[in-house]
Motif scaffolding. Structure first.
Motif, PDB file in Angstrom:
ATOM      1  N   GLN A 149     -32.454 -17.950   8.077  1.00  0.00           N
ATOM      2  CA  GLN A 149     -32.097 -18.092   9.488  1.00  0.00           C
ATOM      3  C   GLN A 149     -32.724 -19.364  10.033  1.00  0.00           C
ATOM      4  O   GLN A 149     -33.838 -19.741   9.657  1.00  0.00           O
ATOM      5  CB  GLN A 149     -32.600 -16.894  10.312  1.00  0.00           C
ATOM      6  N   LEU A 191     -24.854 -16.998  15.788  1.00  0.00           N
ATOM      7  CA  LEU A 191     -24.972 -16.229  17.024  1.00  0.00           C
ATOM      8  C   LEU A 191     -25.351 -17.214  18.117  1.00  0.00           C
ATOM      9  O   LEU A 191     -26.364 -17.902  17.997  1.00  0.00           O
ATOM     10  CB  LEU A 191     -26.048 -15.153  16.895  1.00  0.00           C
ATOM     11  N   CYS A 198     -30.553 -11.321  11.269  1.00  0.00           N
ATOM     12  CA  CYS A 198     -29.235 -11.152  10.673  1.00  0.00           C
ATOM     13  C   CYS A 198     -29.385 -10.539   9.280  1.00  0.00           C
ATOM     14  O   CYS A 198     -30.459 -10.590   8.674  1.00  0.00           O
ATOM     15  CB  CYS A 198     -28.484 -12.477  10.583  1.00  0.00           C
ATOM     16  N   SER A 199     -28.321  -9.944   8.827  1.00  0.00           N
ATOM     17  CA  SER A 199     -28.283  -9.448   7.450  1.00  0.00           C
ATOM     18  C   SER A 199     -26.901  -9.720   6.889  1.00  0.00           C
ATOM     19  O   SER A 199     -25.947  -9.958   7.634  1.00  0.00           O
ATOM     20  CB  SER A 199     -28.612  -7.959   7.382  1.00  0.00           C
ATOM     21  N   TYR A 251     -34.267 -11.876  16.887  1.00  0.00           N
ATOM     22  CA  TYR A 251     -32.903 -11.665  16.393  1.00  0.00           C
ATOM     23  C   TYR A 251     -32.906 -11.778  14.878  1.00  0.00           C
ATOM     24  O   TYR A 251     -33.411 -12.754  14.302  1.00  0.00           O
ATOM     25  CB  TYR A 251     -31.942 -12.682  17.013  1.00  0.00           C
ATOM     26  N   CYS A 288     -27.270 -18.118  10.467  1.00  0.00           N
ATOM     27  CA  CYS A 288     -27.617 -17.181   9.406  1.00  0.00           C
ATOM     28  C   CYS A 288     -26.828 -17.583   8.163  1.00  0.00           C
ATOM     29  O   CYS A 288     -25.594 -17.668   8.209  1.00  0.00           O
ATOM     30  CB  CYS A 288     -27.253 -15.762   9.826  1.00  0.00           C
ATOM     31  N   HIS A 342     -18.173 -16.261  12.273  1.00  0.00           N
ATOM     32  CA  HIS A 342     -18.401 -16.093  10.837  1.00  0.00           C
ATOM     33  C   HIS A 342     -17.301 -16.864  10.114  1.00  0.00           C
ATOM     34  O   HIS A 342     -16.382 -16.284   9.551  1.00  0.00           O
ATOM     35  CB  HIS A 342     -18.349 -14.597  10.505  1.00  0.00           C
ATOM     36  N   MET A 377     -21.497  -9.884   7.745  1.00  0.00           N
ATOM     37  CA  MET A 377     -22.836 -10.172   8.257  1.00  0.00           C
ATOM     38  C   MET A 377     -23.075  -9.337   9.496  1.00  0.00           C
ATOM     39  O   MET A 377     -22.140  -9.026  10.241  1.00  0.00           O
ATOM     40  CB  MET A 377     -22.999 -11.659   8.561  1.00  0.00           C
ATOM     41  N   THR A 409     -21.124  -6.617  14.141  1.00  0.00           N
ATOM     42  CA  THR A 409     -20.768  -6.778  12.734  1.00  0.00           C
ATOM     43  C   THR A 409     -19.674  -7.826  12.645  1.00  0.00           C
ATOM     44  O   THR A 409     -18.687  -7.756  13.400  1.00  0.00           O
ATOM     45  CB  THR A 409     -20.243  -5.453  12.159  1.00  0.00           C
ATOM     46  N   SER A 447     -22.927 -17.456   9.302  1.00  0.00           N
ATOM     47  CA  SER A 447     -22.561 -16.813  10.556  1.00  0.00           C
ATOM     48  C   SER A 447     -23.487 -17.366  11.635  1.00  0.00           C
ATOM     49  O   SER A 447     -24.656 -17.661  11.355  1.00  0.00           O
ATOM     50  CB  SER A 447     -22.723 -15.298  10.469  1.00  0.00           C
ATOM     51  N   TRP A 493     -25.730  -8.658  12.934  1.00  0.00           N
ATOM     52  CA  TRP A 493     -26.740  -9.210  13.822  1.00  0.00           C
ATOM     53  C   TRP A 493     -27.474  -8.061  14.527  1.00  0.00           C
ATOM     54  O   TRP A 493     -26.846  -7.160  15.095  1.00  0.00           O
ATOM     55  CB  TRP A 493     -26.117 -10.136  14.862  1.00  0.00           C
ATOM     56  N   ILE A 512     -20.399 -14.629  18.423  1.00  0.00           N
ATOM     57  CA  ILE A 512     -20.628 -14.605  16.984  1.00  0.00           C
ATOM     58  C   ILE A 512     -19.445 -15.228  16.272  1.00  0.00           C
ATOM     59  O   ILE A 512     -18.293 -14.892  16.543  1.00  0.00           O
ATOM     60  CB  ILE A 512     -20.859 -13.165  16.495  1.00  0.00           C
TER      61      ILE A 512
END
Lengths: 117, 114
Positions: free
Chosen positions: A6, A79, A94-95, A92, A23, A71, A33, A49, A77, A35, A69
């Motif tokens: 990130q 934000l 992300c994954s 914040y 991210c 992507h 991804m 998502t 991605s 958030w 967001i």
């Protein structure tokens, strides 16, 4: 293993300005991804998502016009917190999910601490 | 709605002694349960997961957890704490049909003293 980065790790901005958080999945393609937002001493709350190439799905209560967001690729991605206010100050995270893996397997970034003054 | 409750916000143990971090989940459907660890300035790392197979789950770094349906619990244990275990631990649940949404507990900060 799968690594998610990130950027920035920490950002301070003035009230009313916008800030973008990136991210990236460094060594894999992330079709999905997520958030999250984490308040001090509280759990992570899913904000949205995002699937590559389509619009993000926001959780109830999250303002989609405030938290933009994007992507656009399988490894990135973003934000964007628009017209930030002090109450947007938070951590914040992300994954990212690897395509073809169980839906629950997510790899997390180290987080971005946003402070709005 | 799915939820998890971590019963302790802070746990302190001495190095070499056992660790117990407690987690209870809501029982609407058959859950998948996870424990994640968060070290400062690092991303959350998956320690272990339960997905309806063996109820005693072994994870990384010597951690394990036992799924007990009768108690709706998924406590995390380690026989002997190490200084490097000091971190924030999150119990997480998801259910089939929730489109991979993870619900996090409020976290337990583990402190390990000499």
């Amino acid at each position: 293993g799968a690594v998610v980065s990130q950027h920035p790790s920490r950002v301070i901005c003035k009230s009313g300005t916008s800030v973008k958080i990136e991210c990236r999945s460094l060594d894999f393609q992330a079709t999905t991804m997520f958030w999250y937002r984490q308040f001090p001493k509280q759990s992570l709350m899913l904000m949205a998502t995002s699937n590559e190439g389509s619009k993000a799905t926001y959780e109830q209560g999250v303002e989609k016009d405030k938290f933009l967001i994007n992507h656009a690729s399988l490894t990135l991605s973003t934000l964007t917190v628009t017209s930030a206010h002090p109450e947007d100050s938070s951590f914040y995270i992300c994954s990212a999910r690897v395509a073809g893996t169980p839906t629950y397997e997510q790899y997390f970034g180290p987080g971005t601490r946003l402070t709005v003054t | 709605a799915q939820s998890v409750t971590q019963l302790d916000s802070h746990v302190s143990v001495s190095e070499g002694t056992p660790v117990l971090l407690r987690c209870n989940y809501s029982s609407s459907y058959s859950p998948s349960l996870f424990w994640y660890v968060q070290h400062p300035n690092k991303g959350l790392q998956l320690l272990l997961k339960y997905t309806s197979a063996a109820t005693l789950v072994k994870g990384i770094n010597g951690f394990e957890a036992e799924f007990k349906k009768s108690e709706t619990s998924f406590h995390l244990t380690k026989p002997s704490a190490h200084m490097s275990d000091a971190a924030e631990y999150f119990c997480v649940v998801t259910y089939t049909g929730t489109a991979s949404k993870l619900t996090f507990g409020t976290g337990t900060r583990l402190q390990v003293t000499l």
